[in-house]
Design an enzyme around this catalytic site. Structure first.
Site, mmCIF file in Angstrom:
data_model
loop_
_atom_site.group_PDB
_atom_site.id
_atom_site.type_symbol
_atom_site.label_atom_id
_atom_site.label_comp_id
_atom_site.label_asym_id
_atom_site.label_seq_id
_atom_site.Cartn_x
_atom_site.Cartn_y
_atom_site.Cartn_z
ATOM 1 N N GLU A 16 46.578 -82.615 -37.664
ATOM 2 C CA GLU A 16 45.434 -82.874 -38.225
ATOM 3 C C GLU A 16 45.193 -82.262 -39.702
ATOM 4 O O GLU A 16 44.929 -82.786 -40.900
ATOM 5 C CB GLU A 16 44.139 -82.460 -37.502
ATOM 6 C CG GLU A 16 43.648 -83.367 -36.339
ATOM 7 C CD GLU A 16 44.393 -82.817 -35.098
ATOM 8 O OE1 GLU A 16 45.372 -81.996 -35.322
ATOM 9 O OE2 GLU A 16 43.971 -83.095 -33.791
ATOM 10 N N GLY A 434 76.472 -87.707 -48.589
ATOM 11 C CA GLY A 434 76.181 -88.708 -47.350
ATOM 12 C C GLY A 434 75.094 -89.480 -47.433
ATOM 13 O O GLY A 434 75.229 -90.796 -47.565
ATOM 14 N N SER A 435 73.972 -89.147 -47.782
ATOM 15 C CA SER A 435 72.801 -89.923 -47.843
ATOM 16 C C SER A 435 72.501 -90.489 -48.864
ATOM 17 O O SER A 435 72.702 -89.834 -49.964
ATOM 18 C CB SER A 435 71.658 -89.482 -47.073
ATOM 19 O OG SER A 435 71.094 -88.289 -47.607
ATOM 20 N N GLU A 486 74.007 -93.511 -44.759
ATOM 21 C CA GLU A 486 73.385 -92.898 -43.554
ATOM 22 C C GLU A 486 71.949 -93.786 -43.311
ATOM 23 O O GLU A 486 71.114 -92.884 -42.822
ATOM 24 C CB GLU A 486 73.194 -91.344 -43.738
ATOM 25 C CG GLU A 486 74.583 -90.577 -43.775
ATOM 26 C CD GLU A 486 74.287 -89.038 -43.927
ATOM 27 O OE1 GLU A 486 73.105 -88.588 -43.685
ATOM 28 O OE2 GLU A 486 75.042 -88.470 -44.661
ATOM 29 N N ARG A 517 54.593 -79.573 -44.004
ATOM 30 C CA ARG A 517 55.594 -80.086 -43.542
ATOM 31 C C ARG A 517 55.999 -79.584 -42.117
ATOM 32 O O ARG A 517 55.951 -78.616 -41.954
ATOM 33 C CB ARG A 517 56.888 -79.801 -44.565
ATOM 34 C CG ARG A 517 56.667 -80.367 -45.652
ATOM 35 C CD ARG A 517 56.981 -81.834 -45.594
ATOM 36 N NE ARG A 517 57.019 -82.407 -46.803
ATOM 37 C CZ ARG A 517 57.550 -83.325 -47.474
ATOM 38 N NH1 ARG A 517 58.786 -83.743 -46.989
ATOM 39 N NH2 ARG A 517 57.424 -83.631 -48.693
ATOM 40 N N TRP A 563 68.664 -76.549 -35.200
ATOM 41 C CA TRP A 563 67.617 -77.428 -35.243
ATOM 42 C C TRP A 563 67.069 -78.172 -34.320
ATOM 43 O O TRP A 563 66.376 -78.997 -34.402
ATOM 44 C CB TRP A 563 67.957 -78.450 -36.473
ATOM 45 C CG TRP A 563 68.047 -77.764 -37.956
ATOM 46 C CD1 TRP A 563 67.529 -76.430 -38.178
ATOM 47 C CD2 TRP A 563 68.509 -78.303 -39.119
ATOM 48 N NE1 TRP A 563 67.698 -76.195 -39.422
ATOM 49 C CE2 TRP A 563 68.365 -77.299 -40.053
ATOM 50 C CE3 TRP A 563 69.216 -79.544 -39.533
ATOM 51 C CZ2 TRP A 563 68.828 -77.609 -41.414
ATOM 52 C CZ3 TRP A 563 69.361 -79.870 -40.887
ATOM 53 C CH2 TRP A 563 69.373 -78.917 -41.760
ATOM 54 N N GLU A 667 75.447 -76.393 -51.810
ATOM 55 C CA GLU A 667 74.118 -76.437 -52.354
ATOM 56 C C GLU A 667 74.126 -75.108 -53.573
ATOM 57 O O GLU A 667 74.496 -74.044 -52.930
ATOM 58 C CB GLU A 667 72.776 -76.226 -51.646
ATOM 59 C CG GLU A 667 71.626 -76.345 -52.373
ATOM 60 C CD GLU A 667 70.352 -76.371 -51.584
ATOM 61 O OE1 GLU A 667 70.558 -77.124 -50.556
ATOM 62 O OE2 GLU A 667 69.315 -75.613 -51.805
ATOM 63 N N HIS A 696 66.716 -81.700 -55.336
ATOM 64 C CA HIS A 696 65.506 -81.228 -54.757
ATOM 65 C C HIS A 696 64.344 -81.740 -56.003
ATOM 66 O O HIS A 696 63.113 -81.732 -55.839
ATOM 67 C CB HIS A 696 65.397 -80.145 -54.595
ATOM 68 C CG HIS A 696 66.040 -79.563 -53.264
ATOM 69 N ND1 HIS A 696 67.127 -79.136 -53.454
ATOM 70 C CD2 HIS A 696 66.023 -79.689 -51.964
ATOM 71 C CE1 HIS A 696 67.926 -78.848 -52.286
ATOM 72 N NE2 HIS A 696 67.068 -79.417 -51.264
HETATM 73 N N1 GLN Z 1 75.100 -85.736 -45.135
HETATM 74 C C1 GLN Z 1 73.819 -84.924 -45.097
HETATM 75 C C2 GLN Z 1 72.925 -86.128 -46.010
HETATM 76 O O1 GLN Z 1 73.589 -86.162 -46.823
HETATM 77 C C3 GLN Z 1 73.549 -83.802 -45.351
HETATM 78 C C4 GLN Z 1 72.094 -83.380 -45.633
HETATM 79 C C5 GLN Z 1 71.840 -81.939 -45.474
HETATM 80 O O2 GLN Z 1 72.583 -81.040 -45.821
HETATM 81 N N2 GLN Z 1 70.564 -81.269 -45.158
HETATM 82 O O3 GLN Z 1 71.749 -86.202 -45.976
HETATM 83 ZN ZN ZN Z 2 72.556 -80.014 -47.880
#
Ligand code: GLN
Ligand code: ZN
Length: 759
Positions: A16, A434-435, A486, A517, A563, A667, A696
């Site tokens: 909520e 990837g994604s 992905e 979040r 995770w 990153e 980001h």
């Molecule tokens: N392969 C994943 C993507 O590209 C990696 C994401 C991540 O590092 N959090 O979304």
């Molecule tokens: Zn990442």
């Protein structure tokens, strides 16, 4: 025996609070509604603790975003530029959390950091000579009064000065700020006493990390002062044991001392070895605040029995090991989960019931004869009997692992030579992580498929169409190594869990990650085992649609483990090896299907690193070995990539090397040079793609900016080892900005290559 809750989940059983805050941000609800509704939530949460007979209930554990940020507001510890916005306190608070944007002004949000070894993130206050500390008592006092009005006398919770200062971004020496801050803490405690507060829980989790002697001395000075206010102080620690400070803590006359007996089992040894201060109440953290298993009452009572040899029973309070913030709200909302699983679990509300039951059990003379106790033993025993969750063959395999199962046959030098000849990629090859953007359309179609509105065939042909589009797009942009996008996965951990044995999923097991979040971690309930392929179908389809190299895309064992909620009946290392063996099978099947570059993401390798430095080596050893186990059997010509989501790895760079991945993408766009220096100084000799832009943010970097970034990288590191890529997956970005950014990235790379060729 009395019972204690360190903190309760504030997000609400149906999230909520998340919805309220998001609606407030969108201007869909007024501030009055936000305040009103959040008050109802607090009251519901207090009442459910009261109904279960909890004696020490917390207040001020509620937060609109983060309790660390609440502490910064409580003491005015935020910079002038926010104060100058002249917003009311709540909107200033949200501005600190989210940043502020108007026509005239743009102020950045406070940075976020992981809260100890949890998946919760706190906001990091910035403190410097200009900070004007001042008390804002409104929140803490009004919550106390609110609870009092419904007949509940709470203990307000605050973060202690040592933890607050040591975890903030401080200019200079943190101790210099105590002169200003401590009097405010004293004033706060005195004012709380004035309004009828009897106890205050003051959290100092920093005590479970390695402290310097001078920190311990500072700790003593701080609390000698604060104890002078004569309010009953409960010093609360969690997430580990407090060894360095144990004796100092005991020498101070705290009303109560809270120790974690779940993660900090060593705390009991300290009690046994050094004894106890008879004036102090022991707040025994016996119920896990971090994991979701039903407590084993025999184990809890075993711990209590040890403690009772030293501390008299009337000085012991039973409670959680840490705030219940880190577990979901209640099993009551799990409709689909079968009873045989549910009875093995306890979320926050069920943990209240456990405390109530333990209290009852302890009132019986012969504990073993208590029906609640007997029932608990019976249920716990049943877990291991659940069918199709335990696999002897997997554990046999693990026990037979040999050193060579963790080693690729050829050295990196030999492998990279073979790979370079085979792939023949240009210098500074370009790729992505990837994604690609997950649009509303994709989310809608996936949810229709999950609900059975569209068939599997329809869903798959939709995903395939998306893959073909994204492959065409990457070819048009001119990227060198492609990905399939992905689109078939909602989440990089859940997707793998859903395709492996051993996992359970909840409908409402949400846990706050930061602010509004939440994440819904899967539960590793039994042995992890792969019975059929996971990604092979998609990767081979994508591979067939291009002449370029297509990366296979997997999530690594440590990330899947970190995770998820993990089992406690086997070691973390065993769980990691089980997942690693499953991923290894997938890697090998991808290889057999002509996928020649395979990326195994270890986004979260560092997340659960032990807080004490002395315990890190062991963790890193098996974490690295688990990763190596996933790809030790591949041919020299198969190129293994990995990706990591953080740049803070100065202290673990040796382990990163040990991963022995052919290519690592990281990153780094936010702290580029520092990360490059670490790679340089440690003589990192494998291929590396230091993320070249920050995914980001919406911002599209220009070709010029990309060129500068590339130049600064090749100034530091050997150019024939460098890959050019964004710094993480593009899943959360818009399509338009993604295309522009990637185009600029490729154009810039090509221009730099030209220069090389000319030079
Ligand atoms: N392969 C994943 C993507 O590209 C990696 C994401 C991540 O590092 N959090 O979304
Ligand atoms: Zn990442």
């Amino acid at each position: 025996m009395k019972t204690n809750i360190i903190g309760y989940p504030r997000i609400g059983e149906k999230r909520e609070l998340k919805k309220l805050i998001e609606n407030y941000f969108k201007n869909d609800i007024s501030k009055e509604i936000l305040l009103e509704e959040s008050k109802s939530l607090r009251i519901a949460h207090w009442n459910s603790q009261k109904e279960n007979g909890i004696d020490y209930i917390s207040s001020n554990d509620f937060s609109f975003y983060d309790t660390f940020l609440d502490t910064a507001i409580l003491f005015g510890a935020y910079s002038k530029e926010y104060k100058e916005l002249e917003l009311d306190l709540l909107d200033t608070y949200f501005a600190l959390a989210k940043g502020f944007q108007s026509n005239e002004k743009s102020i950045k949000a406070l940075p976020m950091k992981k809260w100890f070894n949890t998946n919760y993130h706190y906001l990091v206050p910035e403190i410097n000579e200009e900070t004007i500390f001042e008390l804002n008592l409104d929140k803490i006092t009004s919550e106390f009064i609110e609870a009092k009005n419904i007949g509940i006398i709470t203990k307000p919770v605050i973060i202690g000065p040592l933890t607050f200062l040591k975890l903030s971004n401080i200019k200079g020496d943190y101790k210099d700020y105590l002169k200003k801050l401590l009097p405010l803490y004293e004033e706060l405690l005195t004012k709380l006493k004035d309004i009828g507060v009897e106890f205050v829980q003051i959290d100092e989790p920093i005590l479970v990390t390695d402290l310097k002697e001078e920190d311990v001395r500072t700790f003593k000075n701080i609390y000698s002062k604060l104890l002078g206010t004569n309010i009953k102080l409960i010093l609360q620690t969690y997430f580990g044991h407090i060894e360095d400070a144990y004796n100092e803590v005991l020498s101070l006359d705290f009303y109560g001392l809270g120790l974690d007996l779940v993660e900090g089992v060593k705390n009991i040894e300290f009690v046994e070895k050094y004894g106890w201060n008879d004036n102090t109440i022991f707040f025994a953290g016996v119920i896990s605040g971090k994991n979701i298993w039903k407590s084993n009452y025999a184990e809890v009572l075993g711990k209590l029995n040890r403690v009772k040899k030293i501390i008299s029973e009337d000085k012991i309070v039973l409670g959680t090991s840490c705030s219940l913030l880190h577990v979901p709200y209640s099993l009551e909302n799990e409709i689909k989960l079968e009873e045989k699983f549910k009875e093995q679990l306890a979320f926050a509300k069920e943990k209240l019931i456990e405390l109530k039951e333990l209290k009852e059990i302890l009132e019986v003379n012969n504990v073993q004869s208590s029906s609640l106790y007997v029932k608990n033993i019976g249920v716990i025993r049943k877990k291991i009997e659940i069918e199709d969750f335990y696999f002897k063959d997997i554990n046999d395999k693990i026990s037979k692992l040999k050193e060579e199962d963790f080693e690729r046959k050829e050295s990196f030098k030999e492998r990279i030579k073979i790979q370079n000849e085979k792939f023949n990629l240009p210098i500074l090859p370009t790729t992505t992580i990837g994604s690609f953007p997950q649009t509303n359309e994709i989310r809608r179609i996936r949810s229709q498929y999950k609900k059975g509105i569209i068939s599997e065939t329809e869903y798959e042909s939709f995903i395939k169409k998306k893959m073909e589009e994204v492959i065409q797009l990457q070819e048009n942009i001119g990227l060198d190594v492609l990905v399939h996008g992905e689109f078939e996965r909602n989440d990089m951990v859940e997707y793998f869990g859903e395709h492996l044995k051993g996992f359970l999923f909840t409908e409402n097991g949400w846990v706050q990650s930061y602010g509004h979040r939440c994440v819904k971690p899967p539960i590793i309930f039994g042995d992890v085992k792969r019975e059929s392929s996971i990604t092979v179908k998609w990767s081979t389809f994508a591979n067939s649609k291009t002449k370029k190299y297509m990366k296979g895309m997997l999530t690594g064992p440590i990330t899947i483990q970190n995770w998820s909620f993990v089992r406690e009946d086997i070691s973390l290392k065993e769980i990691a090896y089980q997942i690693a063996l499953a991923i290894a099978e997938e890697v090998e099947e991808l290889e057999r299907n002509n996928i020649e570059i395979i990326q195994i993401d270890e986004a979260a390798l560092r997340e659960k690193i032990p807080l004490r430095v002395s315990e890190r080596k062991d963790y890193l050893d098996w974490a690295v070995k688990a990763f190596r186990l996933t790809n030790s059997k591949v041919k020299a010509s198969t190129q293994i990539h990995t990706h990591m989501c953080y740049s803070e790895f100065k202290d673990i760079i040796e382990s990163i090397k040990e991963l022995d991945a052919d290519v690592i993408t990281i990153e780094s766009a936010k702290s580029d040079l520092e990360m490059l220096d670490v790679l340089k100084c440690s003589c990192y000799d494998k291929e590396v793609g230091p993320g070249i832009y920050d995914i980001h943010s919406h911002r599209v970097p220009s070709v010029e900016e990309f060129k500068n970034n590339i130049l600064s990288i090749i100034n530091k590191l050997p150019d024939n080892n460098i890959w050019i890529n964004p710094d993480c997956g593009l899943k959360t970005r818009g399509e338009y900005e993604t295309i522009l950014s990637l185009k600029n990235m490729v154009t810039a790379t090509k221009e730099i290559r030209e220069k090389f060729i000319k030079a």
